[in-house]
Structures are given as C-alpha cells and as structure tokens.
Enzyme design. Structure first.
Site, PDB file in Angstrom:
ATOM      1  N   GLU A  23      -1.324  -3.961  10.209  1.00 19.01           N
ATOM      2  CA  GLU A  23      -2.412  -4.080   9.234  1.00 19.01           C
ATOM      3  C   GLU A  23      -2.309  -5.373   8.443  1.00 19.01           C
ATOM      4  O   GLU A  23      -3.302  -6.061   8.220  1.00 19.01           O
ATOM      5  CB  GLU A  23      -2.409  -2.869   8.288  1.00 19.01           C
ATOM      6  CG  GLU A  23      -3.712  -2.695   7.511  1.00 19.01           C
ATOM      7  CD  GLU A  23      -3.744  -3.430   6.166  1.00 19.01           C
ATOM      8  OE1 GLU A  23      -4.828  -3.536   5.599  1.00 19.01           O
ATOM      9  OE2 GLU A  23      -2.683  -3.914   5.690  1.00 19.01           O
ATOM     10  N   ASP A  51       3.505  -1.192   8.592  1.00 24.17           N
ATOM     11  CA  ASP A  51       4.043  -2.550   8.438  1.00 24.17           C
ATOM     12  C   ASP A  51       3.884  -2.967   6.987  1.00 24.17           C
ATOM     13  O   ASP A  51       3.105  -2.374   6.231  1.00 24.17           O
ATOM     14  CB  ASP A  51       3.296  -3.528   9.356  1.00 24.17           C
ATOM     15  CG  ASP A  51       1.800  -3.543   9.105  1.00 24.17           C
ATOM     16  OD1 ASP A  51       1.212  -2.455   8.936  1.00 24.17           O
ATOM     17  OD2 ASP A  51       1.215  -4.643   9.060  1.00 24.17           O
TER      18      ASP A  51
END
Lengths: 507, 507
Positions: B198, B133
């Site tokens: 994250e 991400d």
C-alpha cells in the site's frame, strides 16, 4: 604539397573566406612607423600563435577548486611574469592570500600581476586589465579537439582560453614586444594588471585595486579591458557600458514544514499562490517592468545615441536564428539593442523550496523563495531600486490579505557602468580601428554586468574602455572556444595603432 | 510494587487520562452475547497487544526497494496467513508478480492475501481491506523508542505500523477470534483482502481486484476499510468520502537551453514570466478557483449535509495550533470542513526547470514546467476538469501573445469517492459506535485521495465504508507513530459489535 606551402595556401584561403564573411580591412597599407609595426606583426604571426599555444597548454582552471589546477594557475602566472620581464617590464607579484571554500577548505589564490613599462611623465599611461584563468574544459564535453592543445582549423585557433582571455592579453603583449623588437620607443607608458581568478569571481581583486589606488594606479590615465566580444563576426567594436544588476529574493512563509495538499488544500493561504501573484506583478507580457517609478531614473534617449544603434552592424535574422529563438519581443535592430543595453530588464530565475523535480508530488510547500533580478542602466541606482521593489511587493502582498509572512531582500546590488565616449581613448581606439580595419567601430554596450569596469571607474576615477578583439561566435565558456587567427593578429596591430593614436592625442 | 500490579495501575491511570481528554464510553456495559464478547476482549487485551508487538517487530517496509526488506514483507504476509489459518479461514496467497524499479532492477511483490471465513448464504458477507506494509522508520529520525519494538508509554503503543495499518488489521482479526474463542457462530461471513504494497502505491492490487471480481468478490456485500484516522482525539468517526485529484503539468518553452539574463534579458518572452502568469490565473487569494465552470458540477449543499458538519467534534483553535498555521482561510468549523471535504481546492506544487537552489543565479530558464493539482469532489469528473483547465490556460496564454510554446497535460486523474451513508453498513457501524463508545460517530470525509475506496466501489459495485480506529494524533507516516491501547481494544470491540449489528440489519 610541402607542408609549409600548404599551410600558407590554407591561411590565404581562410583569409579570403573571412573577407567574404564580412571582415573589414584597410584600403591601403599604412606607411611610416605604423607600416613597420604592421609588417613585423604579419611576419611574426606564427611566433605569436606559438606563444598562445604555450599559454593555452596550461590548464589554468580557477573554477574547480582542485590543488593540481591551482598549481597550474600559479605556473600560468609565473609564465606571464617571465614574459613581461623579458620585455623589460618591472613586475610585481602581489600575494592574494587564500580562497575560503564552502566546505571549509582553503586554497591559495594565484598572485595578481602588476607590471610597468616606462614612466615618462610626458606620455599618457595606459593600464591594461586581463586574466589568465579559464573555465573548465574536458574533451568529453563535446570538444572536437583537445581543449588544451591550440589547434588551427580554417584560420580558427581552437583552445580553452584562446579568446577568454589569453589571446587578448597576448595581443597587448605582442603590440608592446613589436615596438621593443623594432628598437622603437613605446609611444605610451604601459601598465598591466593581470589576475588569475576572474572566472571564480575575481577573488581579492577589488581590495587590491583599492590598496594600490595611490601607488600603482596613481599615474594611470586610462584603463583598457579586452575581455568581451564584438557583436558581429567581422566588425570591431568599442564597448562603453555594461548593465548593473539588483538581485532579489522574496520569501513567503506559512510554516517551515510542507503540507499535504489533500489534508490542507482549500483552507490555507498557500505560500505558492502568494509568491506566484507577487512574481506575476513584476513584468508584463511585453517585457515592461511594472514596478512604479522604476523607469524614472533611466537616462533619456538622445538623438546622438539613437544614431549609434542605427550604425551598428547586426543581422537580426541571423542573431535570432543562432539564438534558437522563434521571435524576439521587438522587430527592429535598434529596439533590440536598446532593450539589451539602455533599458532595464527583469528576469524571474526560479523558486526555491517548492517541488522542482520531475514527476508528481502533491505537496503544498510551506515556505518558498522567489528569485528575480533587474538589470540596471544609467542612471538607475541599486538603493533606489531596492526601495521601489520592496514598496511594490509590500503593496501587492498587502492587497492579498494573506496570513503568511513575506520578506524581501536585495542580495546583490551592482551598479551599471557607462563611460564617456568622448574620452580621448575612445577617439584613439576609433582611429586605430579605422586604420587597421578600414571601418568605424560598432559602439556597443554589454547587457550583462562586468563589475571590474565599474570597480576601476569608481576606485581609480579614470576613463575605462572595453576594447574587444574576439568575434561574436568565439564561444567563450563553451565547448570549442576559439579565436580567429585574423582577430588575434589584427588585434595585436589594433593595440599597437592604439598606442600611437593615444600618444598623438595626449600631446 | 509488583510489576503486574504496577502495570494495571498505570493502565487505569492512562484510561482515566484518556477519559479526561474527551474519550467516550457507554453509560452501562452491554449484556448477552455482546457482553460476553466485550468481557473476553477486555480480559485478553494483553494477548492482543502481544500479537501487535510481534507484527510490529517485522520491518515490513515496502517503500525502500531493498531485498532484505522485501524478505521481511514476505515474512509478514506469511505470519498473517498463519494467523488467519489458525482462525479456520481458507486462505489464498495470490502471487503479485514483480515490481519494476526505475533503475531497471526488479523486486518480487509480496502476495496479496484473500481469506474467507464462512459462506452462509443467509448471512451478509463483509470484506475487510487492510495492509501490512509500513513506511520506513529509523530511530535516528527522531523516534523516542525503537520503531520496531512496540513500547507502551501512558497507554500509548508506540511502533511503526501500530496504527497504519497493523493495529486495525489485528483489531478485525481480534473480533473474529473472540467469537471463535467463545465458541460462538460468526454473525457475518467475513472476507479479508490484505496487501503488502500500500505504501508503495498498491502495486498489482487494482488488477487483482478486477480479476477476482466474479470469483472472490462475487458474493461480497460490503467492503470496510480501516486505514484512516478520526478527526479528533477521542470521538470515533465513519468516513464516507474522499476527494479525487487531477494533477496537471503546464510546460512553457522558448528553447531547450537556458539563457543568460544579461545577454538576453529584455528582448525575450521569458518562459518564467508566462508560467507565473498562467499559474497566477488559477486561484485567487481567498482560495477560490478561477477556472471557468469548475464549480458547475459540485454537488449542492443540502440542509442535511450542513447539519453533519455542525455535529462534528472539532476544536478549530487546537487544530490550527497543532497545524502551526497562524490563520486559516475560514473562521468556522463548518467552513473549514466543507473546504477540506466537499469543495474542490487547487494547489500549486512547484516548477521544474527553473533555478531552485539556494543562492543567486542569473539564468533565464529556457523551458519550465509548472505543477498544480485540483482536489475533486462529487460530482466533478476528471475528464471535464481536464477540458476546463486546458481551455482556461490556453485562453490566458493566448492573451499574452507570447512566442513561446505552451503544453498542458493532466498526468493523473483520480475520481472522488463518496458512499451513500444510508447504506446498511453505515447504520450498523453507527449503532456499533453508540454501543461501544456511547456517542454518535463523526460523519467525516477525507480531503485527500485514497484510490482503493473508489476502486472497490467501481469494480465490485458494492457499498464501501471507511471505519477508522486511530486517533487524530497517531502520527501515521511520522516519527513516533502510535495507537492508543484504548483505541486498539475498543476498536476490536467496535468490529465485533459491527458484525452483530450487520447481521441484525441484514435479516
């Protein structure tokens, strides 16, 4: 029960309750002209309440910059002008131009009313200042009644503007109209200056006063403002001073962007650490201001002044409870009053540029601005205070050997105001209070800054007095603002009695 | 010029520029299997860049809770799973449930990928952690190119996620696929744990690691994370520690509502004065923390450790200039590094509840909350620090004899992480760096807190290493994020070399 009778009984009960609550009234009713005046006001009190109701019904909110409300403000000023013309006053509607809003929009400013009744050079000329605009109010905010429908409950007249400031303006008008209705000569020349932008910072007022200095204000002897409150529930007050205010911003900058505290924590002179040290150097935990020299110009306390505080009616315990404060810095009434009125105070308001939201953010703010202000008292001076504050902060900052950049500026400098309580109008008002309420007035000051008093004093250079009518619990600016019927009606009598005392003293 | 030729010349020029900028490369190319591996990677570098381009094209933004972006995240994870399956890995897609948003809405969390290649008990098992991400990016924010179109300019591959963290994840995959393409046996068993949340706080990760402790992680010998940066432009680094963080809120309350500084200034224990004194007692102007005992548990500095700082490649002047800071607290490279990595730091983040807007407001805030945090280092412990901070603030507050109420709480307590640099994987990585770059790695720590390293160490109880690929100026989280082609390709070689060194050491 007949509704009329019922209302009479209720009023009587309310009156008794008010007396219980510490209200004052004279031992015997006055005779002569004053007796006639008081009788007239008592008999016509419902009419006076009715006019207040009509004025409260106008949503003359100057705070929200909305065209519809601005129209209501214009309507309010027109209503007042009609009322004054009805009394035979010559009325001047002074165009006040436009208000520039932050978004670039402009809105018209309601006219300032200058009105005049009588110009007999043998009589004193008393000028009354008041305002007819109000703070915003919506029933949803917690009003128990519609804020724009004056509603009487237990002798309390609830409505936005009832005490701030439509009631007091009308009380002055009631006093004038009573002499007129009785066919009696007014004991004084009366002038009115009434604005509609007080709650929005009195846009255009100071400039207008300066312009009219040698015209409208040229023959004014005394200025009376009735826009504050008593400091108790039942004892009248005369207010002879307000504190000034020097507002400071102190900026500490490392760079414009913020830092991450993981990546930079430990190697920077952090601006927040500098700022917290600067702000922490201003005042100690007893409220004593630590800026060198700051108390040098504070007027020494005289024995006479000290007695004034002793004479004031203040239940400290009740005051503390109603303020929801566990403990004040001082334990006696006299100390509390002196630290609110005659000593300077320093408050830290906040910090701009730091992390101010809920939650946790690991930021090292790159540039922060502390805000604090000092309430000034006689004979402190904003420019001396500015110099002292700057010198002090520069000294504290230099000791830190920080590589950041510090900038201090005074963004607002308003001088304190204090009148001479030996002025004739203070004597006249004291006598009028005795006559109407059967007591000595509390001689009060206001800890906050009301620039208008100082403006009149500086520009017109005449005696200024604040003569409040409302009780301490009237809730100006708050929900459920009210004026007691008793305060409104006795206040109208007070102004009438003041006219007569003023005339006697001026001889 | 033929476009292909033109690109080759450009790449060569860029390479030479990079070398000028202080890049390292080995004196002579390796031979044997490693030589074949490096040759393969060099020859196929455009393919590797092409895959990175495809991955960067997916707007896998986990920060903005928007269904469309969440779909892109799922697509990104699916792409990665396909890629891993293509290498012959057994891939497990672990359902991570739902994310609860503050507004009550829920969004699905992308699955966590657990993948495995090889389970030869004679080989070491190395587990790689990465995330796919990214932070939000819009061209309007100041990107010179479309953030989701990987664009090469002068050997720099610009695009969101290029360095954080898609590039490093692919570099690991490139290393594995090179052995596969060459028909060579993988020198180590390889595991992947790849998440997609994250940047949004690794939702569900810690719980999953705990759950998989005795299954997926049971045979893991080493964990490698490649999610930080070198501290220079051209010299590789191994990262063996991160600071922890204890985040505090200290509330000082007089009452819930604010006060007017005119009406109450001078008689109150003002909460802001208390808070400023409390915050001012935490750290001195040299950055030294004033909380008694706070340094007691800090690991003593050894001669060996000191030498590590001396060996590190850091141009302090350039670092200072690129940080836009006039002066740091310390003048030497060693002191700067130690105060970022091995000493605690305290930062004051801000104040909630005070006046934080532009302009002037004469408020005495009734209730204010100060926020500060301490970066912890070995062998500090969050619960000891919590006790020390509370005791200190209570002592400072008691000295003020304020009538306000103070409450201190630690809202976040993250332990520091430090690995043993004598662990085999540190030696293997050091040798691999020597082989690929011809230099010793900078042995670095990270001043910020990366909870994942500590989580792996605590739960799996195996050696954790951070092995960054990106240069200090890659601009993770910022506009114009990039990874240098050189870092990406040499990084792929580094991982391949690391596998071989690991296998040798494990014998």
């Amino acid at each position: 029960m007949d509704p009329k009778l019922r209302r009479m009984v209720c009023s009587l009960l309310a009156y008794l309750v008010l007396l219980e609550g510490g209200m004052f009234s004279p031992s015997s009713p006055p005779s002569g002209l004053l007796g006639k005046v008081f009788q007239y006001i008592d008999l016509h009190q419902n009419e006076f309440v009715q006019i207040l109701k009509e004025w409260v019904a106008v949503e003359s909110d100057s705070v929200q910059p909305v065209p519809r409300l601005r129209q209501e403000l214009f309507r309010m000023m027109a209503l007042a002008m009609d009322k004054l013309r009805g009394l035979g006053a010559s009325v001047d509607s002074v165009d006040a131009g436009f208000q520039q809003l932050p978004d670039g929009q402009t809105l018209p400013v309601p006219p300032i009313i200058l009105a005049e009744l009588g110009s007999d050079p043998k009589k004193p000329t008393v000028c009354f200042y008041g305002h007819l605009d109000v703070q915003p109010a919506r029933q949803e905010d917690g009003w128990l009644t519609d804020p724009y429908t004056l509603t009487e409950v237990d002798g309390k007249l609830y409505g936005r503007g009832a005490t701030d400031n439509k009631g007091p303006v009308l009380a002055w008008i009631n006093a004038v109209s009573t002499f007129r209705a009785l066919g009696e000569d007014l004991p004084v020349n009366v002038k009115f200056i009434i604005e509609g932008m007080e709650e929005a910072g009195s846009v255009a007022l100071e400039e207008m006063v300066g312009r009219e200095k040698d015209r409208f204000f040229s023959n004014v002897d005394y200025v009376v403002i009735s826009d504050n409150l008593w400091i108790s529930g039942g004892k009248p007050a005369l207010t002879y001073g307000t504190r000034g205010n020097s507002y400071f911003r102190v900026e500490v900058k490392c760079r414009d962007q913020d830092f991450h505290s993981g990546t930079f924590g430990g190697i920077l002179h952090e601006p927040m650490a500098d700022l917290v040290a600067l702000l922490g150097s201003l005042v100690d935990s007893s409220g004593h201001i630590l800026i060198p020299g700051i108390y040098d110009q504070v007027a020494p306390l005289t024995e006479e002044e000290r007695k004034m505080y002793e004479a004031i009616d203040l239940d400290l315990e009740e005051y503390r409870n109603s303020s929801h404060v566990k403990k004040f810095l001082f334990d006696t009434k006299e100390e509390i009053l002196m630290h609110l009125w005659r000593y300077p105070s320093l408050s830290i308001h906040g910090i701009e540029g730091a992390f101010d939201e809920p939650g946790a953010k690991t930021v090292i703010p790159g540039r922060v601005i502390g805000k604090f202000s000092i309430r000034l008292v006689p004979h402190m001076n904003t420019s001396v205070v500015e110099k002292q504050v700057k010198q002090h902060l520069e000294y504290i900052f230099s000791k830190r050997k920080s590589s950041n950049q510090m900038t201090v500026s005074m963004t607002l400098g308003l001088q304190p105001w204090m009148a001479n309580t030996k002025d004739k109008q203070y004597l006249a008002a004291t006598r009028a209070v005795r006559t109407v309420f059967g007591t000595e007035p509390d001689m009060t000051r206001d800890g906050s800054t009301i620039p208008i008093a100082r403006i009149f004093q500086d520009i017109i250079q005449k005696s200024v007095m604040m003569l409040p009518l409302g009780a301490v619990d009237d809730g100006e600016h708050a929900q459920n603002e009210k004026i007691n019927r008793w305060n409104y009606i006795e206040g109208s009598k007070l102004f009438a009695a003041f006219f007569l005392e003023m005339a006697k003293l001026h001889l």
